[in-house]
Design a protein around this motif. Structure first.
Motif, PDB file in Angstrom:
ATOM      1  N   VAL A 103       0.873  -1.181   0.000  1.00 11.17           N
ATOM      2  CA  VAL A 103       0.000   0.000   0.000  1.00 11.17           C
ATOM      3  C   VAL A 103       0.908   1.229   0.000  1.00 11.17           C
ATOM      4  O   VAL A 103       1.586   1.513   0.989  1.00 11.17           O
ATOM      5  N   THR A 104       0.936   1.936  -1.112  1.00  3.90           N
ATOM      6  CA  THR A 104       1.920   3.004  -1.314  1.00  3.90           C
ATOM      7  C   THR A 104       1.478   4.360  -0.792  1.00  3.90           C
ATOM      8  O   THR A 104       2.310   5.204  -0.475  1.00  3.90           O
ATOM      9  N   ILE A 105       0.185   4.609  -0.710  1.00  5.63           N
ATOM     10  CA  ILE A 105      -0.313   5.922  -0.323  1.00  5.63           C
ATOM     11  C   ILE A 105      -1.680   5.754   0.322  1.00  5.63           C
ATOM     12  O   ILE A 105      -2.492   4.934  -0.129  1.00  5.63           O
ATOM     13  N   LEU A 106      -1.954   6.487   1.395  1.00  5.22           N
ATOM     14  CA  LEU A 106      -3.275   6.481   2.024  1.00  5.22           C
ATOM     15  C   LEU A 106      -3.570   7.857   2.580  1.00  5.22           C
ATOM     16  O   LEU A 106      -2.666   8.582   3.011  1.00  5.22           O
ATOM     17  N   LYS A 107      -4.857   8.230   2.535  1.00  7.76           N
ATOM     18  CA  LYS A 107      -5.291   9.548   2.989  1.00  7.76           C
ATOM     19  C   LYS A 107      -6.713   9.453   3.512  1.00  7.76           C
ATOM     20  O   LYS A 107      -7.518   8.641   3.038  1.00  7.76           O
ATOM     21  N   PHE A 108      -7.037  10.325   4.491  1.00  8.70           N
ATOM     22  CA  PHE A 108      -8.412  10.524   4.919  1.00  8.70           C
ATOM     23  C   PHE A 108      -9.037  11.620   4.065  1.00  8.70           C
ATOM     24  O   PHE A 108      -8.337  12.478   3.506  1.00  8.70           O
ATOM     25  N   GLY A 109     -10.366  11.597   3.976  1.00  8.77           N
ATOM     26  CA  GLY A 109     -11.071  12.628   3.237  1.00  8.77           C
ATOM     27  C   GLY A 109     -10.928  13.992   3.889  1.00  8.77           C
ATOM     28  O   GLY A 109     -10.603  14.110   5.078  1.00  8.77           O
ATOM     29  N   HIS A 110     -11.167  15.035   3.105  1.00  8.90           N
ATOM     30  CA  HIS A 110     -11.067  16.400   3.630  1.00  8.90           C
ATOM     31  C   HIS A 110     -12.088  16.601   4.745  1.00  8.90           C
ATOM     32  O   HIS A 110     -13.270  16.310   4.580  1.00  8.90           O
ATOM     33  N   THR A 111     -11.614  17.128   5.884  1.00 14.60           N
ATOM     34  CA  THR A 111     -12.436  17.376   7.077  1.00 14.60           C
ATOM     35  C   THR A 111     -13.307  16.173   7.408  1.00 14.60           C
ATOM     36  O   THR A 111     -14.462  16.319   7.823  1.00 14.60           O
ATOM     37  N   SER A 112     -12.772  14.982   7.231  1.00 16.29           N
ATOM     38  CA  SER A 112     -13.515  13.753   7.488  1.00 16.29           C
ATOM     39  C   SER A 112     -12.759  12.920   8.509  1.00 16.29           C
ATOM     40  O   SER A 112     -11.536  12.786   8.442  1.00 16.29           O
ATOM     41  N   SER A 113     -13.511  12.343   9.451  1.00 16.80           N
ATOM     42  CA  SER A 113     -12.924  11.451  10.428  1.00 16.80           C
ATOM     43  C   SER A 113     -13.248   9.997  10.143  1.00 16.80           C
ATOM     44  O   SER A 113     -12.815   9.114  10.884  1.00 16.80           O
ATOM     45  N   ASP A 114     -14.011   9.743   9.077  1.00 12.20           N
ATOM     46  CA  ASP A 114     -14.502   8.388   8.822  1.00 12.20           C
ATOM     47  C   ASP A 114     -14.067   7.842   7.474  1.00 12.20           C
ATOM     48  O   ASP A 114     -13.902   6.633   7.315  1.00 12.20           O
TER      49      ASP A 114
END
Length: 482
Positions: A175-186
């Protein structure tokens, strides 16, 4: 009880008959507090004051549990620490982890005679030495009876974690890259070396919402749109793809002539996509039509980029360790280079460029850069000089073979120091305080079985996600600060 009832009744009638008297304050509804207050004092108590005895009982009941008790009560998806430890050991020894679409977001140990129960070997020494998410230090003390080793745990609320929130193990490649959504905790998304892009929810129950297939090679970067309805991804297959998350479909493909290495949406004009590639250029792409609006050439491949909150300055890192400041027009998408800065003495590719609007240490906007050779650099940004960078401090870590990423810890940095989190090739997640010239490592998380490549915080920073080269994504849960 009869006296108590008559007393309460008389007080109630008195308060009813006296309208000028102020109303009595409402009693607390905490069951622990009420149970302690309602218990009568013991006859052997040296203090006959009932309030004192009740308060003492309340404090005793609210004492934090021991480290051993916390470890025994630790859970991840219904499984305990020992089960997960055995699961990791089996994967390290060549065992396989089973994952099906029905249990995505969970881990299931392989059945076998080696499976241990939850009560297996809960020794205090092992409990204190195995610091999953809590900083531990060992202090040796000598006594007349002999040298004894005492394990003292120092846990600072800003760095402490209470364990793993959930685990995604349905990917079998790195898994090369991971991100949360903008202003998202879920909302969490991660891209893999096989070109797949997963969109997940980390709330209960954790699950994979979409698996988007289209890229034929490793996903190098992606970004959420400001409303989290779309994802733009880039890959070594020389394409940029735009995905509609709700349907899990690719709605646009932009073909290039070289590997696309980094990408981000313009924060003010979401119709602009900014892409850095191996052809030594940054392209501004129209999101609606897929047409390239403008290009800007550099000295080497653009490997990482980020943009400030106003959308006027782009910060880009290249394969030779240089960091460029680029001015962008939010309406037309035109690009112009303003500054060129050297991040370190080495010529190593930049893996992370991250912008922050404010820092207590620098008292201005700041920039974090991470190079593949392990150099972490912390810059202040002069907005009046069109993004000129001034190096505040740097940290040299062990050199890496893989492109390991780093991230700011903004909420932690509101206290004292400037904290960052990064993966490592020894399978740990490390926290560093860049403001400390010595002893900069303040914590590490242990749980991965292979090199940790990516890290990402959710919006509230109560969850930290990390990914490794075996395809495992762990979401860690941060302890609540007192």
């Amino acid at each position: 009880m009869a006296d108590a009832d008559s007393t309460s009744g008389s007080s109630a009638s008195a308060s009813t008959s006296s309208p000028d008297r102020p109303a009595a304050p409402s009693m607390p509804t905490d069951p622990d507090f009420l149970s302690c207050v309602l218990q009568p004092p013991t006859p052997s108590s040296s203090r006959p004051d009932a309030d004192y005895v009740a308060l003492r009982r309340l404090l005793l009941r609210r004492k934090p549990p021991s480290a051993l008790q916390q470890r025994m009560e630790w859970r991840c998806n219904g499984k305990g620490y020992v089960a997960y430890r055995n699961f990791l050991l089996r994967r390290t020894d060549g065992g396989s982890a089973h994952s099906t679409p029905s249990n995505s977001g969970r881990w299931i140990p392989s059945p076998g005679p080696a499976t241990l129960s939850e009560a297996d070997s809960w020794s205090p020494i092992r409990d204190l030495r195995s610091n999953s998410g809590v900083l531990s230090r060992t202090v040796s003390l000598s006594s007349k009876q002999g040298d004894t080793e005492r394990h003292v745990r120092f846990a600072e609320p800003a760095y402490s974690f209470v364990g793993m929130h959930c685990i995604f193990d349905n990917c079998k490649v790195s898994v090369t890259i991971l991100k949360f959504g903008h202003t998202s905790s879920d909302l969490l998304a991660y891209g893999a070396a096989d070109g797949s892009l997963m969109v997940c929810q980390v709330s209960e129950p954790p699950s994979v919402l979409q698996k988007m297939i289209g890229h034929s090679k490793t996903i190098t970067d992606f970004d959420f749109s400001s409303n989290n309805q779309y994802i733009a991804s880039c890959s070594l297959d020389k394409t940029v793809r735009v995905w509609e998350i709700s349907k899990g479909t690719c709605i646009r493909v932009v073909y290039g002539v070289s590997s696309q290495l980094c990408i981000c949406f313009h924060p003010v004009n979401n119709n602009l996509l900014l892409v850095g590639n191996a052809n030594k250029e940054i392209s501004a792409i129209n999101f609606s039509t897929g047409r390239v609006i403008s290009k800007l050439n550099f000295d080497d491949a653009v490997t990482a980029l980020d943009i400030d909150h106003t959308g006027q300055l782009i910060f880009a890192g290249d394969a030779q360790g240089y960091i460029y400041t680029v001015s962008v027009n939010s309406h037309t998408g035109s690009l112009s280079r303003t500054h060129k800065n050297k991040s370190s003495k080495s010529k190593s590719p930049i893996t992370t460029i991250q912008y922050r609007t404010f820092s207590l240490v620098a008292r201005c906007p700041v920039l974090l850069s991470c190079a593949q050779d392990g150099n972490l650099s912390f810059f202040s940004i002069t907005t009046d000089a069109k993004g000129y960078l001034t190096l505040i401090c740097s940290l040299k870590l062990a050199s890496r073979v893989q492109a390991i990423r780093a991230s700011f810890c903004p909420l932690l940095s509101l206290e004292k120091g400037e904290f960052i989190v990064t993966g490592s090739e020894d399978a740990n997640v490390y926290f560093y305080d860049l403001a400390r010239p010595k002893n900069s490592c303040v914590n590490k998380l242990q749980g991965h079985g292979s090199p940790v490549i990516g890290v990402a915080w959710n919006h509230g920073e109560n969850l930290l996600a990390s990914s490794d080269s075996d395809g495992t994504v762990i979401v860690w849960k941060r302890a609540k600060a007192n």
